[in-house]
Design a protein around this motif. Structure first.
Motif, PDB file in Angstrom:
ATOM      1  N   GLN A   1     -36.242  23.839  16.241  1.00  0.00           N
ATOM      2  CA  GLN A   1     -35.412  23.172  15.595  1.00  0.00           C
ATOM      3  C   GLN A   1     -36.265  22.179  14.154  1.00  0.00           C
ATOM      4  O   GLN A   1     -35.428  21.187  13.488  1.00  0.00           O
ATOM      5  CB  GLN A   1     -34.661  22.170  16.672  1.00  0.00           C
ATOM      6  CG  GLN A   1     -33.665  22.573  17.517  1.00  0.00           C
ATOM      7  CD  GLN A   1     -32.820  23.229  17.121  1.00  0.00           C
ATOM      8  OE1 GLN A   1     -32.109  22.672  16.499  1.00  0.00           O
ATOM      9  NE2 GLN A   1     -32.732  24.430  17.842  1.00  0.00           N
ATOM     10  N   ASN A   2     -37.116  22.150  14.136  1.00  0.00           N
ATOM     11  CA  ASN A   2     -38.096  21.900  12.993  1.00  0.00           C
ATOM     12  C   ASN A   2     -36.679  20.040  12.899  1.00  0.00           C
ATOM     13  O   ASN A   2     -36.764  19.846  11.688  1.00  0.00           O
ATOM     14  CB  ASN A   2     -37.492  22.760  11.656  1.00  0.00           C
ATOM     15  CG  ASN A   2     -37.838  23.815  11.972  1.00  0.00           C
ATOM     16  OD1 ASN A   2     -38.924  24.030  11.754  1.00  0.00           O
ATOM     17  ND2 ASN A   2     -36.982  25.082  11.513  1.00  0.00           N
ATOM     18  N   ILE A   3     -37.185  19.244  13.977  1.00  0.00           N
ATOM     19  CA  ILE A   3     -37.270  17.907  13.292  1.00  0.00           C
ATOM     20  C   ILE A   3     -38.456  17.453  13.590  1.00  0.00           C
ATOM     21  O   ILE A   3     -38.270  15.623  12.936  1.00  0.00           O
ATOM     22  CB  ILE A   3     -35.923  17.411  14.858  1.00  0.00           C
ATOM     23  CG1 ILE A   3     -37.337  17.736  16.020  1.00  0.00           C
ATOM     24  CG2 ILE A   3     -35.314  18.146  15.150  1.00  0.00           C
ATOM     25  CD1 ILE A   3     -36.538  17.650  17.727  1.00  0.00           C
ATOM     26  N   GLU A   4     -39.652  18.232  12.922  1.00  0.00           N
ATOM     27  CA  GLU A   4     -40.859  16.993  13.075  1.00  0.00           C
ATOM     28  C   GLU A   4     -41.050  17.027  11.913  1.00  0.00           C
ATOM     29  O   GLU A   4     -41.297  17.898  11.089  1.00  0.00           O
ATOM     30  CB  GLU A   4     -42.006  17.591  13.663  1.00  0.00           C
ATOM     31  CG  GLU A   4     -43.301  17.436  13.932  1.00  0.00           C
ATOM     32  CD  GLU A   4     -43.280  16.178  15.402  1.00  0.00           C
ATOM     33  OE1 GLU A   4     -43.144  16.552  15.949  1.00  0.00           O
ATOM     34  OE2 GLU A   4     -44.213  15.645  15.024  1.00  0.00           O
TER      35      GLU A   4
END
Lengths: 546, 144
Positions: free
Chosen positions: A277-280
């Protein structure tokens, strides 16, 4: 230390406007108290026994002198001239008017401070090691990681209505000075054999009525996945944590009931999903934050010698000063535990004095400790005597760090609507009883809670005291053998409780047993662990007074 | 049937009544489903292509399980209507929007001006979710 950019400032400014609007709607009646309650709590505003209490966040316990000065000014302007430093490195004010709370938040925002998420069933202010950036034993300064968590957790849309409050701590030393394993999530930043940084996750610790020591669920999460892993831990908790009983709603109960392995399995599955989800935040963001925690410009080739000829100063040096990582410097802990005082309290003038000392002698930095003291992290050894003199004149020179008078205590029944018993008078009586004998007794961490919620960390005290209500009368139970840190353990109740005088006598008897049995170099805790509960119990409950 | 007060979609609302998660498995023609706090949103994932409306019920606003349910659906690619129903209040709107809700049917109608102000309050966000708003870190590093 961290400096807000225009984004951070806009967030706290918007929060002030939002809260002002919420207070307006509450005062005009369009917001019911039950609807307002969680909103004010998420701004740290509690309704206590006598007035509102406002808890202000001190992220990872770090302050500059302008912030500290503002905390003193707020104490004068909106409170009765005092502030109370807490076990979560925050400060709270006990005599606040609802109508003035938005103005306080506006004053705080002027110095890059806020009260966001200092209460409520959300992710609270993240705590850390009070010696971060000053102590030699750390792998890295843990505060940039805590700041990354602060930003991630601020107004997190999915995790603002959790089953219960959620506390995180970040350390980066094997010596744990932040009671990390007694948090909902404790993170230790570590370096692996390849030299890479990672985060060891300890999940499901806590005190309260069911104290638990957090198990390690993942010994090495790559540092550029730390936020994603945290999100996975929280999501499993938000979905499956118990909501049927508020006393079983903390994550420690979920981890305990599922079992560590099953909880971990669910977290790892969620983590694998969330990685897509590319939340970092990118490592560049961590680097941006890290740059702001760079060492201050330490001078080199400083004089290492300290003149110990003043005996009072020498005692303070031996008690309240730690070795600094930089030659010629020292870490100073200012005790907020004068004999007979209220643990953690400081007057507005004392707060402003500590701010001035930080500006002049400590590269403009202060820390709040979870033991309710204040640290000047970077003081030149050559300045120690001058610092001590000014502290001592202001009643801040008590030489008792980690001694029996350095008591952690919750506000108790004097302020708190949850309390069953008063904590402050017990702390005052104990510190008076042992005044002058603290050095003889040596390291002894004594912690007092006024109810089973354990805000005073009584489970983790070498000696713990728990106030309970026994048929309408305040009663105090005694616990021995608790500890926080690398050797975390939970205290054991000695037996039947005592009244206020009786508990002070019982503490005295316990210390007598220790003094009679200690072998060379042993602390109270070491002796207790070696000889066990029995001799203490015999002495404490003996018919004849010791 | 409580009225939908706020809707951020242009398509026609689904006409079917929402069925429970349990019945949804059996009624293969149902296109609207209602999630209660204890339901596992993931059981719907194999059926997303036939769902036009998911209602997520908030019996009490303090029960935040619906936020995770919503995000899980959006993260799995659900593009239909996601409606928050029940104890939906002004000060939860922005959080709900960020978790993917695009319509709101509050039990008690909200003051429209207060709702609009609440939704517009925060110009930026710290964390990315499923609403497409770039995180502050993305803006700081030219990633948005």
């Amino acid at each position: 230390m961290y400096k807000y950019d225009s984004y951070d400032q806009a967030m706290v400014d918007a929060r002030v406007a939002e809260f002002r609007d919420q207070v307006r709607r509450r005062l005009d009646g369009s917001l019911a108290e039950e609807q307002f309650r969680p909103l004010r709590l998420m701004n740290g505003l509690y309704l206590q026994l006598h007035a509102y209490m406002l808890r202000v966040a001190v992220p990872y316990g770090t302050l500059n002198s302008a912030q500290m000065t503002m905390l003193g000014d707020i104490a004068d302007k909106y409170d009765r001239g005092y502030g109370h430093f807490t076990t979560r490195q925050n400060i709270q004010y006990n005599w606040i008017k609802l109508e003035e709370a938005p103005d306080i938040l506006a004053d705080l925002a002027k110095v890059e401070m806020h009260a966001i998420q200092t209460s409520g069933n959300c992710i609270r202010n993240t705590t850390s090691d009070q010696y971060a950036g000053a102590i030699a034993d750390e792998v890295v300064d843990p505060r940039p990681y805590a700041e990354l968590i602060r930003q991630w957790s601020t107004f997190h849309p999915e995790f603002s209505f959790l089953p219960r409050k959620f506390k995180m701590a970040v350390i980066a030393s094997d010596t744990d000075r932040a009671a990390m394993r007694l948090h909902d999530i404790g993170i230790q930043i570590v370096r692996n054999d390849a030299g890479e940084l990672g985060a060891a996750f300890y999940v499901g610790g806590g005190m309260g009525r069911t104290p638990m020591i957090a198990p390690c669920i993942n010994a090495f999460v790559p540092i550029d996945q730390m936020i994603t892993y945290s999100e996975a831990c929280l999501r499993v908790y938000n979905r499956h944590g118990r909501r049927d009983n508020k006393y079983k709603a903390r994550i420690k109960i979920l981890v305990h009931e599922l079992g560590k392995d099953e909880y971990t399995r669910q977290v790892e599955a969620e983590f694998a999903h969330l990685l897509t989800q590319n939340i970092e935040p990118p490592l560049a963001e961590l680097e941006r934050i890290k740059a702001q925690f760079a060492d201050p410009p330490f001078e080199i080739a400083l004089d290492e010698t300290v003149d110990r000829s003043d005996p009072d100063f020498a005692v303070w040096l031996d008690n309240n000063v730690q070795v600094h990582k930089a030659p010629g410097y020292a870490i100073v802990t200012i005790s907020l535990k004068p004999v007979g005082g209220i643990p953690g309290d400081a007057s507005a003038d004392q707060i402003r004095l500590m701010a001035r000392l930080a500006k002049r002698y400590s590269f403009d930095e202060l820390r709040v400790t979870h033991a309710q003291n204040i640290v000047l992290p970077h003081v030149r050894k050559a300045d120690l005597h001058a610092v001590w003199q000014q502290l001592d004149e202001a009643g801040l020179g008590t030489p008792n760090l980690d001694k029996i008078g350095d008591i952690i205590a919750c506000p108790g029944l004097d302020y708190c609507s949850l309390a069953n018993a008063r904590s402050i008078p017990v702390a005052q009586k104990i510190s008076e009883r042992f005044a002058g004998r603290e050095q003889e007794i040596g390291e002894l961490k004594l912690k007092i809670s006024g109810c089973i919620n354990a805000c005073g960390h009584h489970h983790a005290g070498h000696i713990g005291i728990l106030g309970v209500d026994r048929k309408g009368v305040e009663n105090y139970q005694l616990l021995l053998g608790g500890s926080e840190g690398a050797d975390t353990s939970l205290g054991t109740i000695t037996g039947p409780g005592f009244n206020e005088e009786g508990i002070v006598d019982a503490v005295e008897k316990a210390t007598s047993v220790y003094l009679a049995n200690r072998q060379d170099g042993e602390r109270f805790l070491d002796t207790y662990r070696r000889i066990g509960m029995a001799p203490f119990k015999d002495a404490i409950y003996a018919k004849d007074a010791v | 049937m409580v009225e939908t007060q706020l809707r951020f979609r242009d398509d026609e609302p689904a006409g079917d009544p929402a069925v429970t998660v349990d019945s949804f498995g059996e009624q293969t023609n149902a296109s609207a489903v209602r999630i209660e706090p204890g339901d596992d949103a993931r059981v719907l994932l194999p059926h997303l292509d036939r769902i036009r409306l998911v209602e997520v019920n908030f019996p009490v606003f303090g029960d935040g399980r619906g936020y995770s349910a919503a995000r899980i659906l959006r993260e799995a690619g659900y593009a239909g209507e996601l409606r928050a129903v029940g104890d939906v209040l002004i000060d939860q709107l922005a959080f709900l929007r960020r978790c993917g809700f695009d319509s709101f049917a509050p039990e008690h109608p909200l003051n429209a001006a207060d709702a609009e102000a609440a939704l517009a309050r925060y110009p930026e966000v710290y964390s990315p979710t499923v609403d497409g708003r770039p995180a502050i870190w993305a803006k700081r590093h030219g990633l948005a």
